[in-house]
Design a protein around this motif. Structure first.
Motif, PDB file in Angstrom:
ATOM      1  N   GLU A  10       0.827  -1.212   0.000  1.00 24.81           N
ATOM      2  CA  GLU A  10       0.000   0.000   0.000  1.00 24.81           C
ATOM      3  C   GLU A  10       0.861   1.262   0.000  1.00 24.81           C
ATOM      4  O   GLU A  10       0.528   2.251  -0.665  1.00 24.81           O
ATOM      5  CB  GLU A  10      -0.935  -0.018   1.212  1.00 24.81           C
ATOM      6  CG  GLU A  10      -2.054  -1.050   1.089  1.00 24.81           C
ATOM      7  CD  GLU A  10      -2.794  -1.269   2.407  1.00 24.81           C
ATOM      8  OE1 GLU A  10      -2.510  -0.512   3.370  1.00 24.81           O
ATOM      9  OE2 GLU A  10      -3.641  -2.176   2.469  1.00 24.81           O
ATOM     10  N   SER A  11       1.986   1.236   0.731  1.00 20.63           N
ATOM     11  CA  SER A  11       2.853   2.418   0.769  1.00 20.63           C
ATOM     12  C   SER A  11       3.493   2.666  -0.595  1.00 20.63           C
ATOM     13  O   SER A  11       3.639   3.816  -1.020  1.00 20.63           O
ATOM     14  CB  SER A  11       3.925   2.249   1.849  1.00 20.63           C
ATOM     15  OG  SER A  11       4.831   1.211   1.511  1.00 20.63           O
ATOM     16  N   GLU A  45       2.734   5.934  -3.334  1.00 16.97           N
ATOM     17  CA  GLU A  45       3.748   6.775  -3.978  1.00 16.97           C
ATOM     18  C   GLU A  45       3.657   6.713  -5.503  1.00 16.97           C
ATOM     19  O   GLU A  45       4.529   7.236  -6.207  1.00 16.97           O
ATOM     20  CB  GLU A  45       5.152   6.339  -3.535  1.00 16.97           C
ATOM     21  CG  GLU A  45       5.409   6.528  -2.046  1.00 16.97           C
ATOM     22  CD  GLU A  45       6.779   5.996  -1.632  1.00 16.97           C
ATOM     23  OE1 GLU A  45       7.612   5.752  -2.535  1.00 16.97           O
ATOM     24  OE2 GLU A  45       7.012   5.830  -0.430  1.00 16.97           O
TER      25      GLU A  45
END
Length: 896
Positions: A471-472, A476
């Motif tokens: 998810e991170s 981005e």
């Protein structure tokens, strides 16, 4: 009640034909004229009626007309109107033989069919044949002879060619189905029908494309579980994908994936039209080989050696007679006969010698099949030997194939063999290849029986931690994970990786290397560089701090020069993996269209594309599948003791494959993965480098732990397993059924009372036939479910030891109806467990599963004279209604 929804298409009792004016053939399409000729020449016992949509008198009678099947062979401009008329006539199925219909027009016809609740086969196809009922609803030529082989083809030309070949080779058919490129009823639905068709014992398929991998795999697995299925696929794509961002994506082509899918489905793939004919010959003879040891009986050494060479070439085994068989056979043969490898009868062999040799091989437990080769000899009698083979075939239960070489002098013998349903070939290689294809059926059946859960029995992975990393990265707006991120993801699933720390300066790199201990490896860290070696972004075996500093600076400058647009995060410092006796392996993941995620395995290192060693398997995996995947690769030969090296720790490699399978199941965002190399030796395995590509989860796939709709084969749904107490003590487990439950299910059947069996099956059946048992235990968990109640029983032996055995004491199941919104259930409970709440619990559990699948209603038919079942249904809130089609039954329904 148990009729398949396509039964009116394949076994109609009444047929209406739209083919234009009968008195004006010139106005008919070529397909219509061919169809009318076929219908005139056939012996169909049902009702036939011809309609001309241009006559108003006919239309006035439509409200009173009903038919099972409407056949439409009209110009494209008239097809839509005819299909609407068929719908008003309450036709349940329709067949459009008209050609020249565009994709847009075909979609319009599908919409009409859905609106009128008509199952539509076609357009742009040649139709179908059902020889058993004398129905030739096709433009493919004369009606085929009766047989047990079904032909399903997406090519009209191939369909006609196959029928023409079969007419001269003694091959008969249960069904012949020609599917066009835009058909409503697709190949998956046809396979689903044939899997349950009692007239069909085996299936050959010519395939050009599929619309839904999940539906195709589901139907193919069901069909191959019930009977042999052989597939010829056209339109192979070259391996390679220039846009792929990992090695795995670059070397895996869609044809490799299709191979893996067929193998996992339990089907057999052939690669040429000739092989398809060869397989059809063997299937038509109803041969069921259970191994790959083929004995060669020959009267000439040369042809026998050619056959033996081809046996080795396609990885079969030459069947050899046992010592006892040789001792018994030798006195019956000519003096020059040899039995050491081939059963070479010598050129003096006659019919009696062939009889003795074939009987000996047929009854030898070390042999799975027999190929008899006959070369014409001066004074020999080819027909007499063929006659003997036809007689011997009745006494042995193994595949018996023949190769009568030559032509002019063996024609009569080939006719005898065809009449006896003994597959006959002109070359030894073709005969051996045919046996090999059918022997593969047994091998692939072992893969079909595997139903792994999404998670293995190894330590539980950190799934939530892995999802946070993904998810991170997506937040981005990146799709390619760095090496650090990739290795962190692997570590979350307990895959061993080399210690890796990111350094953002040369001084940091020196300090990290000193703490890790020399020697170390340095690798460039950039989200924009897929293959670090290509830009000199990898340095190995650095022995001191000075070397680390200099290498860091040189590497950053070189990469910046060679790829100036790349973002450079720094350089990773890693411990060097042991390599003295290590082998380099790669494990990869690709996402195929249409089959979804596929796991790849093979030789690793920087020359991976050149070596081109790959084996494929669809997830999920268990240890059996992981082991088979390893053994299919070429690099597997190096994993044993090799050139003075100890055997590698294959168990560690299998565990990594199981962990990758867990990742694929639990992380639908994965698109490509490259773990390369994995260094493996006798003490374990470690991933040295890794690169992972992700994307947002496919539409319809949520982050729920039990949502696996991104996979072509659903994992075993272990999350539905529950333990419940029994009144008076003890407990039982309710869980989804598995193939291994077959014997316990048969035992349940044996112990049911005659009344209970009748209430469940509406017949006096006392034992489940093998095909039905297989159908009940190997299911597609996506479109159906069967829950078994398992009770553990403890018994004391004569020596006082307590043994614990499992027993199935109840089964509930549902099958999704063709409307995809409702399902039909069934229920049975062991007589000695009646009145203990099992029936209620099994029904509530199966309803919960159906509810989870998004179904809106569950229904079933209950015999009106089954008061116990009707009482249970009312207690669960079912509505009990009369069943209009049969007053002996009650229809029970419950909204979900």
């Amino acid at each position: 009640m148990d009729k398949h929804y396509l039964t009116p298409l394949f076994t109609p009792e009444s047929v209406v034909i739209f083919a234009g004016p009968l008195e004006d053939p010139a106005s008919q399409t070529p397909q219509a004229r061919a169809l009318i000729e076929s219908l005139k020449a056939q012996d169909f016992k049902g009702a036939l009626r011809f309609l001309d949509i241009t006559t108003s008198g006919t239309l006035a009678d439509l409200a009173q007309s009903r038919s099972d099947l409407a056949i439409i062979a009209l110009p494209p401009r008239d097809v839509s109107a005819a299909l609407e008329i068929a719908g008003r006539m309450a036709c349940r199925t329709a067949l459009i033989i008209s050609s020249g219909i565009t994709a847009e027009h075909a979609n319009e016809l599908k919409k009409i069919a859905r609106r009128e609740s008509v199952y539509l086969l076609g357009p742009n196809c040649l139709g179908l044949q059902r020889p058993q009922i004398g129905l030739n609803a096709s433009a493919a030529g004369p009606l085929a002879r009766r047989g047990s082989l079904a032909l399903v083809s997406q090519s009209g030309a191939l369909t006609s060619s196959m029928l023409d070949w079969a007419a001269n080779n003694g091959v008969g058919f249960s069904s012949v189905v020609s599917l066009g490129p835009h058909t409503g009823v697709d190949i998956a639905e046809v396979l689903d029908f044939l899997a349950n068709d009692a007239q069909t014992h085996s299936i050959v398929v010519y395939l050009e494309g599929i619309s839904s991998a999940k539906r195709f795999m589901s139907a193919l697995r069901m069909a191959a579980n019930a009977k042999p299925v052989v597939v010829l696929k056209a339109g192979r794509k070259p391996a390679g994908n220039e846009a792929a961002q990992t090695h795995s994506g670059a070397i895996v082509g869609s044809d490799d994936v299709f191979d893996a899918a067929l193998r996992r489905a339990g089907a057999v793939r052939v690669r040429s039209f000739v092989e398809l004919f060869s397989a059809a010959k063997c299937l038509a003879s109803r041969y069921r080989p259970v191994g790959k040891r083929l004995a060669i009986v020959t009267n000439g050494g040369g042809p026998g050696v050619l056959a033996a060479d081809w046996i080795n070439e396609i990885h079969l085994q030459l069947g050899r007679l046992s010592g006892e068989s040789i001792a018994a056979l030798k006195p019956q043969l000519p003096e020059l006969a040899s039995l050491c490898d081939l059963i070479d009868l010598s050129e003096d062999a006659g019919a009696a010698h062939y009889r003795a040799a074939i009987e000996a091989a047929g009854h030898d437990n070390a042999i799975d099949g027999v190929l008899a080769i006959y070369s014409p000899k001066c004074g020999g009698d080819a027909a007499a030997v063929a006659t003997v083979m036809a007689e011997v075939r009745k006494t042995i239960g193994k595949p018996l194939l023949s190769c009568w070489m030559g032509d002019a002098s063996v024609g009569a013998a080939r006719s005898i063999l065809n009449d006896a349903a003994i597959p006959s070939f002109r070359t030894p290689e073709a005969a051996v290849g045919a046996f090999g294809n059918i022997a593969s059926f047994y091998q692939n059946q072992q893969l079909l029986q595997q139903t792994p859960p999404p998670l293995s029995t190894l330590a539980k992975p950190d799934i939530e931690g892995a999802r946070l990393i993904i998810e991170s990265v997506l937040a981005e707006r990146r799709k390619v994970l760095t090496e650090m991120e990739s290795k962190t993801l692997l570590s979350a699933f307990h895959i061993p990786v080399t210690r890796t720390i990111l350094a953002r300066s040369a001084n940091e790199a020196m300090m990290i290397a000193t703490q890790l201990g020399f020697p170390v490896a340095l690798k460039i860290d950039s989200p924009d560089i897929s293959h670090k070696s290509d830009v000199q972004g990898v340095a190995l075996n650095i022995l001191n701090a000075t070397g680390v500093r200099d290498t860091y600076n040189d590497m950053v400058q070189t990469v910046a020069r060679l790829q100036p647009q790349a973002r450079i995060n720094g350089v990773t410092v890693q411990t060097m993996a042991r390599t003295r006796h290590g082998r380099e392996i790669y494990i990869g993941l690709v996402t195929d269209d249409p089959f979804g995620p596929v796991i790849a395995f093979g030789a690793g290192g920087t020359m991976i594309e050149l070596i081109n060693d790959r084996a494929m398997e669809l997830p999920p995996l268990n240890q059996f599948l992981a082991n088979r995947l390893i053994n299919r690769s070429r690099v597997a030969e190096t994993l044993g003791e090799w050139r003075g090296n100890s055997a590698a720790d294959v168990d560690a490699l299998e565990q990594i494959l199981l962990r990758v399978s867990e990742m694929v199941c639990e992380l639908p965002q994965l698109r490509e993965m490259d773990i390369n190399p994995i260094i493996i030796d006798e003490s374990g395995a470690v991933a040295v480098d890794a690169r992972i590509v992700i994307d947002h989860a496919p539409r319809g796939v949520s982050n729920r732990t039990d949502n696996y709709s991104h996979l072509s084969i659903l994992p075993y749904p272990a999350h539905y397993e529950q333990v419940w107490p029994l009144p008076g003590g003890g407990e039982y487990t309710v869980r989804p059924i598995q193939p291994d439950d077959a014997q316990m299910l048969q035992d349940l059947m044996h112990h049911l009372s005659a009344e209970s069996r009748y209430f469940r099956f509406v017949s006096s059946i006392s034992e489940l036939p093998p095909s039905m048992l297989a159908r009940f235990t190997l299911i597609d968990y996506d479109r159906e479910m069967a829950l078994v109640a398992v009770h553990k029983e403890r018994t004391a032996g004569a020596d006082g030891d307590i043994t614990e055995t499992e027993r199935v004491v109840g089964v509930s199941r549902y099958i999704t109806n063709p409307d995809q919104s409702s399902c039909e259930f069934s229920l049975v409970v062991a007589d000695d467990f009646g009145g203990k709440g099992l029936g209620s619990r099994l029904m509530q559990s199966i309803m919960d599963v159906a509810r989870d699948k998004g179904l809106a209603e569950i229904d079933g038919l209950v015999l009106a004279n089954n008061p116990g079942m009707l009482k249970l249904m009312r207690s669960l809130g079912f509505e009990v209604k009369s069943f209009a089609e049969d007053p002996d039954f009650k229809l029970v329904t419950h909204p979900l």
